[in-house]
Design a protein around this motif. Sequence first.
Motif, PDB file in Angstrom:
ATOM      1  N   ILE A  82       0.834  -1.192   0.000  1.00 21.26           N
ATOM      2  CA  ILE A  82       0.000   0.000   0.000  1.00 21.26           C
ATOM      3  C   ILE A  82       0.875   1.251   0.000  1.00 21.26           C
ATOM      4  CG2 ILE A  82      -1.949  -1.149   1.099  1.00 21.26           C
ATOM      5  CD1 ILE A  82      -1.068   0.027   3.761  1.00 21.26           C
ATOM      6  N   LEU A  83       0.339   2.331  -0.558  1.00 23.06           N
ATOM      7  CA  LEU A  83       1.045   3.612  -0.599  1.00 23.06           C
ATOM      8  C   LEU A  83       0.661   4.445   0.629  1.00 23.06           C
ATOM      9  CD1 LEU A  83       0.479   4.353  -4.393  1.00 23.06           C
ATOM     10  CD2 LEU A  83       2.556   3.492  -3.300  1.00 23.06           C
ATOM     11  N   PRO A  84       1.470   5.425   0.994  1.00 25.32           N
ATOM     12  CA  PRO A  84       1.178   6.233   2.199  1.00 25.32           C
ATOM     13  C   PRO A  84      -0.186   6.905   2.157  1.00 25.32           C
ATOM     14  CG  PRO A  84       3.432   6.591   1.477  1.00 25.32           C
ATOM     15  CD  PRO A  84       2.788   5.768   0.417  1.00 25.32           C
ATOM     16  N   SER A  85      -0.656   7.240   0.974  1.00 21.73           N
ATOM     17  CA  SER A  85      -1.966   7.854   0.823  1.00 21.73           C
ATOM     18  C   SER A  85      -2.974   6.818   0.343  1.00 21.73           C
ATOM     19  CB  SER A  85      -1.885   9.007  -0.189  1.00 21.73           C
ATOM     20  OG  SER A  85      -3.155   9.338  -0.688  1.00 21.73           O
ATOM     21  N   LEU A  86      -4.136   6.751   1.014  1.00 21.09           N
ATOM     22  CA  LEU A  86      -5.180   5.820   0.585  1.00 21.09           C
ATOM     23  C   LEU A  86      -5.647   6.158  -0.816  1.00 21.09           C
ATOM     24  CD1 LEU A  86      -7.153   3.517   1.053  1.00 21.09           C
ATOM     25  CD2 LEU A  86      -8.686   5.136   2.209  1.00 21.09           C
ATOM     26  N   GLU A  87      -5.770   7.451  -1.121  1.00 21.20           N
ATOM     27  CA  GLU A  87      -6.207   7.866  -2.451  1.00 21.20           C
ATOM     28  C   GLU A  87      -5.231   7.381  -3.528  1.00 21.20           C
ATOM     29  OE1 GLU A  87      -7.160  12.003  -4.947  1.00 21.20           O
ATOM     30  OE2 GLU A  87      -6.819  12.057  -2.794  1.00 21.20           O
ATOM     31  N   ASP A  88      -3.916   7.526  -3.256  1.00 17.41           N
ATOM     32  CA  ASP A  88      -2.923   7.057  -4.224  1.00 17.41           C
ATOM     33  C   ASP A  88      -2.971   5.535  -4.376  1.00 17.41           C
ATOM     34  OD1 ASP A  88      -2.072   9.640  -4.639  1.00 17.41           O
ATOM     35  OD2 ASP A  88      -0.355   9.496  -3.281  1.00 17.41           O
ATOM     36  N   THR A  89      -3.243   4.837  -3.276  1.00 12.41           N
ATOM     37  CA  THR A  89      -3.331   3.377  -3.326  1.00 12.41           C
ATOM     38  C   THR A  89      -4.498   2.941  -4.208  1.00 12.41           C
ATOM     39  OG1 THR A  89      -2.408   3.210  -1.083  1.00 12.41           O
ATOM     40  CG2 THR A  89      -3.547   1.275  -1.943  1.00 12.41           C
ATOM     41  N   LEU A  90      -5.630   3.603  -4.031  1.00 13.97           N
ATOM     42  CA  LEU A  90      -6.808   3.244  -4.827  1.00 13.97           C
ATOM     43  C   LEU A  90      -6.610   3.599  -6.296  1.00 13.97           C
ATOM     44  CD1 LEU A  90      -9.682   4.367  -2.405  1.00 13.97           C
ATOM     45  CD2 LEU A  90      -8.659   2.105  -2.700  1.00 13.97           C
ATOM     46  N   THR A  91      -5.959   4.737  -6.565  1.00 14.08           N
ATOM     47  CA  THR A  91      -5.686   5.131  -7.951  1.00 14.08           C
ATOM     48  C   THR A  91      -4.809   4.086  -8.636  1.00 14.08           C
ATOM     49  OG1 THR A  91      -5.879   7.481  -7.422  1.00 14.08           O
ATOM     50  CG2 THR A  91      -4.665   6.911  -9.427  1.00 14.08           C
ATOM     51  N   LEU A  92      -3.775   3.643  -7.926  1.00 13.05           N
ATOM     52  CA  LEU A  92      -2.888   2.624  -8.485  1.00 13.05           C
ATOM     53  C   LEU A  92      -3.644   1.321  -8.729  1.00 13.05           C
ATOM     54  CD1 LEU A  92      -0.101   1.602  -9.317  1.00 13.05           C
ATOM     55  CD2 LEU A  92       0.326   1.047  -6.899  1.00 13.05           C
ATOM     56  N   ALA A  93      -4.479   0.913  -7.769  1.00 11.08           N
ATOM     57  CA  ALA A  93      -5.233  -0.333  -7.925  1.00 11.08           C
ATOM     58  C   ALA A  93      -6.147  -0.284  -9.138  1.00 11.08           C
ATOM     59  CB  ALA A  93      -6.034  -0.614  -6.658  1.00 11.08           C
ATOM     60  N   ARG A  94      -6.791   0.866  -9.364  1.00 11.29           N
ATOM     61  CA  ARG A  94      -7.684   0.991 -10.523  1.00 11.29           C
ATOM     62  C   ARG A  94      -6.900   0.939 -11.834  1.00 11.29           C
ATOM     63  NH1 ARG A  94     -10.117   5.217  -7.047  1.00 11.29           N
ATOM     64  NH2 ARG A  94     -12.086   4.412  -6.182  1.00 11.29           N
ATOM     65  N   ARG A  95      -5.719   1.560 -11.861  1.00 14.75           N
ATOM     66  CA  ARG A  95      -4.882   1.514 -13.074  1.00 14.75           C
ATOM     67  C   ARG A  95      -4.445   0.071 -13.360  1.00 14.75           C
ATOM     68  NH1 ARG A  95      -0.374   6.188 -13.503  1.00 14.75           N
ATOM     69  NH2 ARG A  95      -0.222   5.184 -15.574  1.00 14.75           N
ATOM     70  N   ILE A  96      -4.109  -0.656 -12.293  1.00 18.40           N
ATOM     71  CA  ILE A  96      -3.707  -2.055 -12.456  1.00 18.40           C
ATOM     72  C   ILE A  96      -4.872  -2.878 -12.988  1.00 18.40           C
ATOM     73  CG2 ILE A  96      -3.067  -4.134 -11.175  1.00 18.40           C
ATOM     74  CD1 ILE A  96      -1.336  -2.328  -9.381  1.00 18.40           C
ATOM     75  N   GLU A  97      -6.055  -2.648 -12.454  1.00 19.22           N
ATOM     76  CA  GLU A  97      -7.235  -3.407 -12.897  1.00 19.22           C
ATOM     77  C   GLU A  97      -7.489  -3.217 -14.385  1.00 19.22           C
ATOM     78  OE1 GLU A  97     -11.925  -3.942 -11.598  1.00 19.22           O
ATOM     79  OE2 GLU A  97     -10.966  -1.971 -11.413  1.00 19.22           O
ATOM     80  N   LYS A  98      -7.263  -2.004 -14.893  1.00 16.40           N
ATOM     81  CA  LYS A  98      -7.537  -1.708 -16.297  1.00 16.40           C
ATOM     82  C   LYS A  98      -6.610  -2.440 -17.258  1.00 16.40           C
ATOM     83  CE  LYS A  98      -9.584   2.873 -15.524  1.00 16.40           C
ATOM     84  NZ  LYS A  98      -9.428   4.337 -15.718  1.00 16.40           N
ATOM     85  N   THR A  99      -5.479  -2.953 -16.748  1.00 22.54           N
ATOM     86  CA  THR A  99      -4.563  -3.689 -17.626  1.00 22.54           C
ATOM     87  C   THR A  99      -5.095  -5.072 -17.978  1.00 22.54           C
ATOM     88  OG1 THR A  99      -3.295  -4.691 -15.816  1.00 22.54           O
ATOM     89  CG2 THR A  99      -2.595  -2.495 -16.573  1.00 22.54           C
ATOM     90  N   GLY A 100      -6.106  -5.544 -17.246  1.00 17.19           N
ATOM     91  CA  GLY A 100      -6.693  -6.844 -17.539  1.00 17.19           C
ATOM     92  C   GLY A 100      -6.215  -7.960 -16.630  1.00 17.19           C
ATOM     93  N   VAL A 101      -5.611  -7.622 -15.507  1.00 18.23           N
ATOM     94  CA  VAL A 101      -5.142  -8.667 -14.593  1.00 18.23           C
ATOM     95  C   VAL A 101      -6.321  -9.443 -14.026  1.00 18.23           C
ATOM     96  CG1 VAL A 101      -3.032  -7.437 -13.973  1.00 18.23           C
ATOM     97  CG2 VAL A 101      -5.115  -7.103 -12.602  1.00 18.23           C
ATOM     98  N   ALA A 102      -6.037 -10.681 -13.596  1.00 18.13           N
ATOM     99  CA  ALA A 102      -7.090 -11.549 -13.063  1.00 18.13           C
ATOM    100  C   ALA A 102      -7.347 -11.297 -11.588  1.00 18.13           C
ATOM    101  CB  ALA A 102      -6.712 -13.009 -13.280  1.00 18.13           C
ATOM    102  N   ALA A 103      -6.375 -10.724 -10.875  1.00 21.48           N
ATOM    103  CA  ALA A 103      -6.526 -10.464  -9.447  1.00 21.48           C
ATOM    104  C   ALA A 103      -5.414  -9.517  -8.996  1.00 21.48           C
ATOM    105  CB  ALA A 103      -6.458 -11.764  -8.637  1.00 21.48           C
ATOM    106  N   ILE A 104      -5.645  -8.880  -7.838  1.00 22.79           N
ATOM    107  CA  ILE A 104      -4.635  -8.013  -7.229  1.00 22.79           C
ATOM    108  C   ILE A 104      -4.416  -8.487  -5.803  1.00 22.79           C
ATOM    109  CG2 ILE A 104      -4.003  -5.666  -6.561  1.00 22.79           C
ATOM    110  CD1 ILE A 104      -5.973  -4.639  -8.676  1.00 22.79           C
ATOM    111  N   ALA A 105      -3.181  -8.812  -5.485  1.00 22.75           N
ATOM    112  CA  ALA A 105      -2.835  -9.162  -4.103  1.00 22.75           C
ATOM    113  C   ALA A 105      -2.313  -7.904  -3.417  1.00 22.75           C
ATOM    114  CB  ALA A 105      -1.780 -10.257  -4.080  1.00 22.75           C
ATOM    115  N   VAL A 106      -2.795  -7.657  -2.204  1.00 22.34           N
ATOM    116  CA  VAL A 106      -2.407  -6.448  -1.476  1.00 22.34           C
ATOM    117  C   VAL A 106      -1.767  -6.827  -0.157  1.00 22.34           C
ATOM    118  CG1 VAL A 106      -3.166  -4.266  -0.478  1.00 22.34           C
ATOM    119  CG2 VAL A 106      -4.302  -5.156  -2.529  1.00 22.34           C
ATOM    120  N   HIS A 107      -0.472  -6.543  -0.038  1.00 17.89           N
ATOM    121  CA  HIS A 107       0.219  -6.680   1.243  1.00 17.89           C
ATOM    122  C   HIS A 107      -0.069  -5.403   2.024  1.00 17.89           C
ATOM    123  CE1 HIS A 107       4.269  -7.507   3.507  1.00 17.89           C
ATOM    124  NE2 HIS A 107       3.266  -7.209   4.307  1.00 17.89           N
ATOM    125  N   GLY A 108      -0.807  -5.534   3.113  1.00 17.01           N
ATOM    126  CA  GLY A 108      -1.311  -4.369   3.822  1.00 17.01           C
ATOM    127  C   GLY A 108      -0.296  -3.644   4.691  1.00 17.01           C
TER     128      GLY A 108
END
Length: 434
Positions: free
Chosen positions: A120-146
Amino acid sequence: MAGRLSFANITALAPMVRVGTLPMRLLALDYGADVVYCEELIDIKMAQCRRVENEVLQTVDFVAPDDRVMFRTCEKEKQRVVFQMGGMGAALLSHPDKIEAILTKLVSGVSVPVTCKIRILPSLEDTLTLARRIEKTGVAAIAVHGRFKDERPRHPVHCDYIGAVARAVAVPVIANGGSLDLVKTHGDIRAFKEAAGASSVMLARAAMWNPSVFRSAGPLPLHDVMIQYLKYALRYDNHAFNSKYCLCQMLRDKVESALGKRVQAAQDNRELSEAMDQLDAFEETQAALDARRDALRGPERPPDRVIALDGDVTTMALKFERREYPPQLTPKMFLLEWSRRQKLEQPTYQTVQRAQDRAFQSTVTVEKRKYRSSLWEKSKKFAEQASAVVCLRVLGIPESHVGRRHKRKTEDDRDGAREKRKKPTAGERQTAGS
């Protein structure tokens, strides 16, 4: 795709350096893991590998130019293993454009599911932005080390961040990082999953300490787990030092116990088996593998080892296998003994170390001729032994005569000591004379 790997509602073995090799992955599957990740492997190293179908072990191996096996897999984990390829890990978090480019290329270039694991990134907003960008690439899943990039395992996991990512994307989110505080037994896995609001869970250290944490019926005694791990390690010829590392991680605070000290002292698979009181299992496994090797070779199949010249050095592709020699005897000792009997100068060794992986290669000189293994070893000592093996094999020197001589000498010493004990003392001689 038929049999396509799913990441929804699963429990997985997380990727762990030095831990996620084939024996640990198979053990985790036996105990109930749905998916297993291999250890993180660097892309540039894998690009240099050749794919080898290992008929003896019944595995598929990816072998580096120095003949080290970088990745080994087998039919048992097919459709359930995830190959974890590294791109310098958390460092990429600062380069979201590069993350997106890499994942887009991977998803479009392969026919199997691609997943991504992030911190995760220091900012929750930045973390969510990154996760959405990753999702758009077509990945099957995202693992998040909290945890944040600079946080260590002793820091509490941020389940709120994981849950926010899970709500922000449509693909399955795999929660990671709960081993310290939240997951002690199998029953805790569901609690961690619910606390993180994730679709799935992956376990690292909890599984490393006792992979039977995946058992719905409860964990098994650690010693039983260690023995099962060792049997897989022997069956698939896992490197002894890697097996030793994994066994020591299971022992944790008991690593300085009598068992732990025996395991730490082991230098090869035979000694590791002796430490675990499993020498019979070692010998049975070796006999089975040798029989399969002989059957595959057949009467017409040429030997695996080929003699070649590298300049003025005679080479063979040979590794030093400690288990092939009697206790306390080594190829260097065989060669030295032979040289003395032939009244030659003592063999000399010249060793070099390769910078990129710190591996060693040694050249032995005997009677002004040089011999070397074309393979690189993990230590200077093993490299010297490997060069001695090459010299012995090329010269056709029997490697058993020193062992027999040693055995005869030991028996002679024992008989001499027995006779010495029988020899009467001065007092006994005087008594007998009187």
